[in-house]
Structure formats: C-alpha cells, structure tokens
Design a protein around this motif. Structure first.
Motif, mmCIF file in Angstrom:
data_model
loop_
_atom_site.group_PDB
_atom_site.id
_atom_site.type_symbol
_atom_site.label_atom_id
_atom_site.label_comp_id
_atom_site.label_asym_id
_atom_site.label_seq_id
_atom_site.Cartn_x
_atom_site.Cartn_y
_atom_site.Cartn_z
ATOM 1 N N UNK A 117 10.274 -71.579 -3.140
ATOM 2 C CA UNK A 117 9.210 -71.654 -4.133
ATOM 3 C C UNK A 117 8.945 -70.287 -4.765
ATOM 4 N N UNK A 118 9.004 -69.222 -3.989
ATOM 5 C CA UNK A 118 8.833 -67.882 -4.536
ATOM 6 C C UNK A 118 9.932 -67.554 -5.535
ATOM 7 N N UNK A 119 11.159 -67.929 -5.201
ATOM 8 C CA UNK A 119 12.277 -67.661 -6.117
ATOM 9 C C UNK A 119 12.111 -68.449 -7.405
ATOM 10 N N UNK A 120 11.665 -69.705 -7.269
ATOM 11 C CA UNK A 120 11.475 -70.539 -8.457
ATOM 12 C C UNK A 120 10.395 -69.950 -9.373
ATOM 13 N N UNK A 155 12.424 -57.545 -12.800
ATOM 14 C CA UNK A 155 12.140 -58.745 -12.008
ATOM 15 C C UNK A 155 13.409 -59.548 -11.744
ATOM 16 N N UNK A 156 14.343 -59.521 -12.674
ATOM 17 C CA UNK A 156 15.593 -60.269 -12.457
ATOM 18 C C UNK A 156 16.404 -59.640 -11.329
ATOM 19 N N UNK A 157 16.386 -58.313 -11.218
ATOM 20 C CA UNK A 157 17.097 -57.659 -10.114
ATOM 21 C C UNK A 157 16.449 -58.007 -8.769
ATOM 22 N N UNK A 158 15.109 -58.062 -8.736
ATOM 23 C CA UNK A 158 14.429 -58.493 -7.510
ATOM 24 C C UNK A 158 14.813 -59.924 -7.170
ATOM 25 N N UNK A 159 14.904 -60.782 -8.175
ATOM 26 C CA UNK A 159 15.290 -62.177 -7.963
ATOM 27 C C UNK A 159 16.694 -62.283 -7.389
ATOM 28 N N UNK A 160 17.614 -61.493 -7.890
ATOM 29 C CA UNK A 160 18.990 -61.530 -7.392
ATOM 30 C C UNK A 160 19.039 -61.103 -5.933
ATOM 31 N N UNK A 161 18.287 -60.053 -5.573
ATOM 32 C CA UNK A 161 18.291 -59.602 -4.179
ATOM 33 C C UNK A 161 17.717 -60.669 -3.249
ATOM 34 N N UNK A 162 16.664 -61.338 -3.683
ATOM 35 C CA UNK A 162 16.092 -62.391 -2.842
ATOM 36 C C UNK A 162 17.054 -63.566 -2.689
ATOM 37 N N UNK A 163 17.745 -63.921 -3.733
ATOM 38 C CA UNK A 163 18.718 -65.020 -3.622
ATOM 39 C C UNK A 163 19.868 -64.649 -2.701
ATOM 40 N N UNK A 164 20.307 -63.401 -2.750
ATOM 41 C CA UNK A 164 21.402 -62.977 -1.873
ATOM 42 C C UNK A 164 20.990 -63.025 -0.408
ATOM 43 N N UNK A 165 19.702 -62.847 -0.118
ATOM 44 C CA UNK A 165 19.248 -62.854 1.268
ATOM 45 C C UNK A 165 19.188 -64.256 1.863
ATOM 46 N N UNK A 167 20.660 -67.206 0.300
ATOM 47 C CA UNK A 167 21.683 -68.145 -0.165
ATOM 48 C C UNK A 167 22.966 -67.388 -0.414
ATOM 49 N N UNK A 168 23.990 -68.145 -0.691
ATOM 50 C CA UNK A 168 25.297 -67.564 -0.977
ATOM 51 C C UNK A 168 25.306 -67.010 -2.391
ATOM 52 N N UNK A 169 26.182 -66.057 -2.696
ATOM 53 C CA UNK A 169 26.225 -65.488 -4.050
ATOM 54 C C UNK A 169 26.533 -66.507 -5.134
ATOM 55 N N UNK A 170 27.153 -67.641 -4.762
ATOM 56 C CA UNK A 170 27.480 -68.635 -5.777
ATOM 57 C C UNK A 170 26.235 -69.270 -6.385
ATOM 58 N N UNK A 171 25.095 -69.190 -5.696
ATOM 59 C CA UNK A 171 23.876 -69.819 -6.184
ATOM 60 C C UNK A 171 23.088 -68.930 -7.151
ATOM 61 N N UNK A 172 23.589 -67.734 -7.452
ATOM 62 C CA UNK A 172 22.895 -66.835 -8.376
ATOM 63 C C UNK A 172 22.972 -67.412 -9.791
ATOM 64 N N UNK A 173 21.866 -67.363 -10.508
ATOM 65 C CA UNK A 173 21.788 -67.896 -11.869
ATOM 66 C C UNK A 173 22.389 -66.875 -12.837
#
Length: 751
Positions: A117-120, A155-165, A167-173
């Motif tokens: 939810x935070x990522x969304x 904020x997009x860089x923060x989002x990418x770091x949170x997704x990498x933690x 989920x897998x890198x394939x899920x990055x938008x």
C-alpha cells in the motif's frame, strides 16, 4: 484398381443429424389459439385461481404454474407479488429485502501499514508530480515545473529502492521511470540548463531496458543546435534517424529537415541541398521547398532556383478552397451549416496554412527574381507566369505590385507608374491596392489616386488611411481624423490609422485622446519604438516627467543606442535635479553620437561644475571642430586652461581666438602690440603680464555655460544662417568683445 474403393454401408448406425426435429410440447406456441385453457386464462382471471389437483396440465400437455411434477414444483411466475414464499402462507412477515437479517457487516479495512500500500501511494504521488510539472510548463511557470520534476525524480528513486527490497527487479515500473526522466530532461531544456538536460537524456538513451529511448537523440540534437554545436547536432540527428524505422515516415522527414537546417548553419549548402531534395522527392512540404531555394540562392545556381521554385509552387496545400463555403442554393439548413463551419477552428487552421504558403512563395519570388534573369523585371515576369499557371493565381497580382514597389525603391518612378496603372482595369481588390501605392507617389501633388482607392473599395483601411494622410498634409486635421476613424471602423487592427489618429489629436491639442490612441496601439505593438516615444512625448507635454522618464526607459530597452532618446532622458533627469543620472544618459548619448552640440555643452559644463576642467577641455575642443566659425568654444577652452592654471595654453587659445575673430591685418597687429607693448606704469613685461593674469576671475567662481550674451553673440541659430560681420577698415566693437571682456575682466580695445 477397385480394391482401393470402399463403398458406404447401406445402414448408418449413428445418424449425425438425428434429434434436431424433436421438441418439448411445452414450448409449442403454434396451436395456442386452439388451447381452451390458455384462451380462458387470457380473457378472464381464470388463470389466477390455484390449480386443482385433478387437472394440473393444459390441453397441450404442459405443466401448469405451481404444479408438482416428478416431485419438483414448477417455479412461480409473476402472478403473485414479488417475495412470495411458502413461508408467507404459514404466517411469516413480508420481508422481500431481507431487512430482518440486520445490517451488512462492514467492509474490511485496508492495511495502510503494508508495504504494497505504501508503494502504491508513493507511485500515485509521483504521477501527480509529473502531471503538475507538465501543467506548470504549459502555463509558462518554468521554474515551478522544474522543481516539480526534480521532486518527482527524488520520489521515484525512493520508490525503486522500496520495490527492490520487497520484490524482484522485474516488477519495477519502467514506464513510470521513463516518464519521470523524460519530463525532467524536458524541464531542464526549457529552463536552458542544457548540460543537465543532456546528462538526463544520456541516462535514458544508455538504458537498454527503454526500447524507444534512442528516439530521444533527436532532442539531444535540438539542444546541440541551440548551443550552436552544429557538428554534434548533425551527428545525433543521424543516430536518431538510424534508430527510427521506415514506417514512421513523417518523423524521419522532420529529422532530415533538421539535418538540412544544421548544414545551412555550417555553410555546407551542398549537403543541405541533398537533404532537402530528398524531402521534396518523397514528401514535399513548404519549409523544405523554401529552404531548398535559399540553398541554391546561396551557391548562385539560377537554373536550380527556377526548378526549386516550381517544386515549391507544386506542394499540395491540402486545404479546401472558398467555393466550399458558398451556398449553392437557398436551403436554410445548408446555409446554417456553412455559417457554422465558415469560422470554426479547422477553417482557421486552413487560413493559417494558406497564409504561410503565400508568404513563402512571395518571399521566394522576391528573393530569386533579381538573380535568375538578366534583370529583375524579367525575373519578376517569369515568377508571375509560373504563379499564374498554379493554383496560387491571386498571388500574381501581388507580385506585380511588388515589382512596382521595387521600382520605387530604385527610384525609377516612371516604371513604377506604368506598372501600377495597369491595375486600373482589374478587379476592385487589386485596383485598390495599386491605387493605394499610387497615392504615395502623388502624395504632395494630388489626391486623385487616393480618391480612386477609396471609391474602388470603401472598406479598404489602407486606402482610407492614405486619403486621411493627404488631408492631413493639407492641414485639415478634423477631416483627417474622420478618415482615420472610418479606417478603424472597417479594420480595428489597422495600426497605421490608429497611429496617425494619435498624431492628428496631438495637432488638435486633444492630448488625452492622443494618449488613449497610443496606449491602445502599445497594447497591439508592444515593442514599437515610435509608439513608446509618442507616449513619452505626450507625458512630457502634460508636464508629468516621472511618467515620461518611465516610458523613455522602456524605449531604450527597445532601441538602446538611440542618442536622441538618451539625451532626452538626460535632460529630464537634469530638470528633476538628478545630476548623476543626467550625466549617465548624456554621456551614453555622446558615446553613440559625439556631434550633438547640446550634449557636448552640457557635459563640458558638468565637468567645470565638478572642478574637472581638464576633462571639459576635450568636449569644448570637439565643439570647436564641429563649429569652427564660432569663437565661443575657443574662449571656453581658454577659460578651462585658466581655471586649471595652464596660462601658456590660455595665451595660445586667445591668439587663436584673435586670429579667427579679427580679419584685418592692422587690427591684428594692434592687439598683438597691446598684449606686449602697451604702456604701463612701470614694471617689466613679465610683471605686466602677471598683473593682467592676476586680474582674471578666480577658479572658484561659478561657470555659466549659456549666458544671454554668449548665446546672442556666438551661437548659430539652427533655423537660419549666421549673420555676416561687416568688413570695414576701422572695425567696430561687437558683442564678442563684450564676451571677452566678461572673461578677461578688462577692455581689450579702447573706444
């Protein structure tokens, strides 16, 4: 041979098409007219009665409503009210909505602390920032747009770091990352931060995960073009061209056009010609055709200029002509439709495209006409014939008028008259334009052509303006104002009529109305130096120096090197008592035009007032060079030398003054003897000269740059010649002698 032939069996064990004609008699509707029970139920309320147990089937064999067949009750139809159940018969309450069960359980609350939810929410915030950045850019607030783009990037860089933690890198938008970087680079470029924009574009281009990132090399080429790094611009344009597939034909054509423009900037006209020739052969357009003509003009190839002009004429305009907007009949619905589309946005686009095409063709014709043939007249005739053979027939007359205008610039008035007189028998629009030009030729002689222009087209604002000009020249300002007003009623955007109306009101001393005209004109022509000057002049007439200074400051932002405007500013500041600002603008005026006597005199007086007499000498000496017949300036130079203590220079300057002022040899000799040999009461020659110098006014006395005697004695009236001095044997005393007396403190010549 027959052993391979197999005959079909006589009896089919499984018929593939069996059972299609079988049907349930319940759905038989063909014999409903003969069904007694159905007809009785349809006519009366017989069907509403509960069925008897003895007869639960119709005459057609269908089970009736509510009948029990094979242990299963047939569903009830709409004969009873909605919500009917068997329980209702037993005495239960009527509750079709199930309200007796109580309220529905509450929805399950989302867990706002979950990482997903935070990522969304963070992703939503990034999208909002990108949108806000684009909106700010469209509104012209480039600084705010850049700030929003930077915040979206963080904020997009923060989002990418949170997704990498989590989920897998394939899920990055990747689409979001691409849009954020692209917007950031665009905002850098819009704010002219080209180095940062190029670095951001490089991040996109080098990332192989962005499939279409190579196209952004076009943007990088545009930045290099703005930086005038044309070689790199061409390099990136070609790299982008290699990465764009051939199916994107329009984009490839635009990139090739940019390459051609870059080649023109570098002077490589042959390479530019190859690019534009390719465009004109595959997808011709007006800009490429005009640039092709410019390239051939630069290399001086007349024949190719002709061919390129013919190609430009042949470019399809892809607009509907005016015949479409003429109603073929009196049908009111058709007329209403035509009126609706006559001035819609699409029609305006068509007009702009047609106007641009006409401008390109006219400019190209005026450019090549003097060089494609032996004379410009023959070249114009060739261009006119080519235009007449195209669908730009109406431009031929405009070219003829331009031909006459060229004759006027060359001061060949006879040829201009002959060319313009040919239009007298043509249609009204062309005749009015020709007569308007003819009225300039006869401006101060006759008003016949101005009258002809007005009579040919009463709604032509240019003709009415010229008619007003002829009346203005004759001094009838009231009538001139009426013509200018009529021109403005026909075309409110006629700036010439509005400007002349303001001048007319100034002549009539209607200052407020004149100011109103020029302020309206300023709203249309924001950077017109003439309009700004007139507004400043009106405020000066109204004795409002602060407003006059404000408008003159705006004027020098448009024409920063106009010495007259700078001297006017200096004069206003001097009247206001601001000597430092006055000196600044007077000095700037002198720097651009060092021959203005008024400015030179003021600067010399300023340096004397500030006790810098040596600097004042430079200005008075220049004034003496400009007006050598005026002895005033030599006397001022001598006065400056005297104040600075250089007495030898004082003597030489006075000798120069005497040489210019006294033409008779005997008088010259007498004055020379008076300086050195006139009898004095004792003392040597040096003592007598020292006594004379001590009798001069002191250096601390104030200097008056323009006393009444000085002006009357030596200043030349700009409206008339200088009065000649009578030449007599015995020279009479003049006012120059009085001026010299005032400077030296004693008489030079006894009466």
């Amino acid at each position: 041979m027959m052993q391979n032939v197999h005959l079909a069996p006589e009896v089919d064990e499984d018929d593939l098409y069996s059972g299609y004609n079988d049907y349930n008699p319940t759905f038989d509707t063909e014999d409903l007219e003969n069904d007694v029970a159905f007809q009785q139920a349809a006519r009366t309320s017989h069907g509403r009665r509960p069925p008897s147990k003895a007869s639960l089937t119709s005459s057609m064999g269908r089970p009736m409503t509510g009948a029990i067949q094979d242990g299963v009750a047939r569903p009830m139809t709409a004969v009873h009210a909605a919500g009917y159940t068997k329980a209702a018969v037993r005495g239960s309450s009527f509750d079709p909505l199930g309200q007796a069960r109580g309220p529905a359980p509450p929805l399950e609350m989302k867990n706002s602390d979950s990482s997903e939810e935070k990522i969304r929410q963070l992703e939503k915030k990034v999208n909002e920032l990108v949108e806000e950045s684009c909106i700010a850019n469209s509104c012209g607030d480039l600084k705010l747009a850049l700030e929003k783009a930077k915040e979206a990037g963080r904020k997009e860089r923060v989002l990418v770091r949170q997704r990498e933690q989590i989920a897998t890198p394939e899920n990055i938008n990747l689409d979001l990352t691409y849009s954020v970087l692209f917007n950031l680079a665009s905002q850098y470029a819009a704010n002219e931060m080209y180095a940062e924009a190029l670095n951001t574009y490089q991040v996109i281009v080098k990332n192989k995960m962005f499939s279409n990132g190579g196209r952004l090399k076009v943007n990088m080429g545009n930045i290099y073009l703005k930086q005038r790094n044309y070689s790199k611009a061409i390099k990136f344009y070609r790299m982008a061209l290699d990465q764009i597939p051939s199916v994107h034909k329009e984009m490839r054509i635009k990139i090739m056009q940019n390459i051609g423009v870059a080649f023109i900037k570098t002077g490589q006209y042959v390479d530019a010609i190859s690019s534009f020739e390719h465009i004109m052969s595959t997808s011709p357009n007006l800009k490429a055709g005009f640039n092709l003509i410019l390239c051939y003009f630069a290399i001086g190839n007349g024949e190719q200029m002709k061919k390129a002009f013919q190609k430009l004429i042949a470019v399809p305009l892809e607009v509907d002509y005016d015949d479409k907007y003429i109603s073929p009949n009196d049908d009111p619905h058709t007329n209403l439709l035509i009126e609706a589309i006559k001035n819609d946005s699409l029609r305006q686009i068509e007009r702009e495209r047609k106007s641009m095409a006409e401008e390109y063709i006219m400019t190209a014709a005026k450019l090549i006409a003097p060089v494609i043939e032996t004379s410009f007249a023959v070249g114009y005739d060739w261009c006119v014939e080519v235009v007449k053979a195209s669908h730009y027939v109406e431009l031929a007359n405009d070219l003829e008028i331009n031909k006459a205008t060229t004759y006027l610039r060359q001061q060949d008035f006879n040829q201009a008259l002959e060319t313009l007189k040919m239009f007298e028998k043509k249609d009204s629009r062309v005749k009015s334009a020709a007569a308007t030009n003819l009225s300039f030729l006869y401006f101060l002689v006759t008003t016949n052509y101005a009258d002809l222009a007005v009579n040919s087209d009463r709604y032509n604002p240019a003709a009415l303006t010229n008619k007003g000009n002829t009346v203005f020249a004759n001094g009838d300002f009231e009538k001139a104002a009426e013509f200018y007003k009529e021109a403005l009623r026909n075309d409110s955007s006629c700036t010439e009529a509005l400007y002349n109306l303001g001048l007319t009101y100034k002549k009539l001393n209607r200052i407020d109305e004149a100011l109103d005209c020029f302020l309206k004109l300023h709203a249309i022509l924001r950077n017109s130096g003439q309009v700004l000057h007139q507004i400043a002049n009106i405020y000066e007439i109204m004795e409002d120096p602060s407003q006059a200074i404000e408008w003159l400051l705006q004027l020098i932002s448009v024409v920063p090197t106009d010495p007259h405007v700078l001297s006017k500013l200096g004069k206003l500041y001097d009247n206001e008592g601001d000597k430092s600002q006055a000196f600044h603008y007077y000095y700037e005026s002198y720097r651009y035009f060092p021959s203005n006597i008024e400015v030179i005199e003021w600067l010399g007086a300023y340096y004397i007032d500030t006790q810098f007499c040596e600097k004042a000498i430079e200005y008075f000496e220049r004034a003496a060079l400009i007006l050598p017949t005026q002895v005033k300036w030599q006397l001022m130079v001598a006065s400056c030398y005297r104040r600075s203590g250089k007495f030898c220079n004082v003597f030489s300057e006075f000798m120069l003054f005497l040489y210019h002022d006294f033409t008779e040899h005997n008088s010259m000799l007498f004055i020379f003897n008076f300086f050195f040999f006139s009898p004095e009461s004792g003392g040597t020659k040096g003592e007598r000269l020292s006594a004379r110098l001590k009798a001069l006014p002191g250096t601390s006395e104030p200097y008056e740059s323009s006393s009444s005697k000085e002006i009357d004695a030596s200043y030349i009236d700009p409206l008339g010649p200088q009065a000649e001095r009578p030449k007599t044997a015995a020279r009479k005393r003049t006012e120059e002698d009085d001026f010299a007396d005032e400077e030296l403190g004693e008489d030079l010549l006894p009466e």
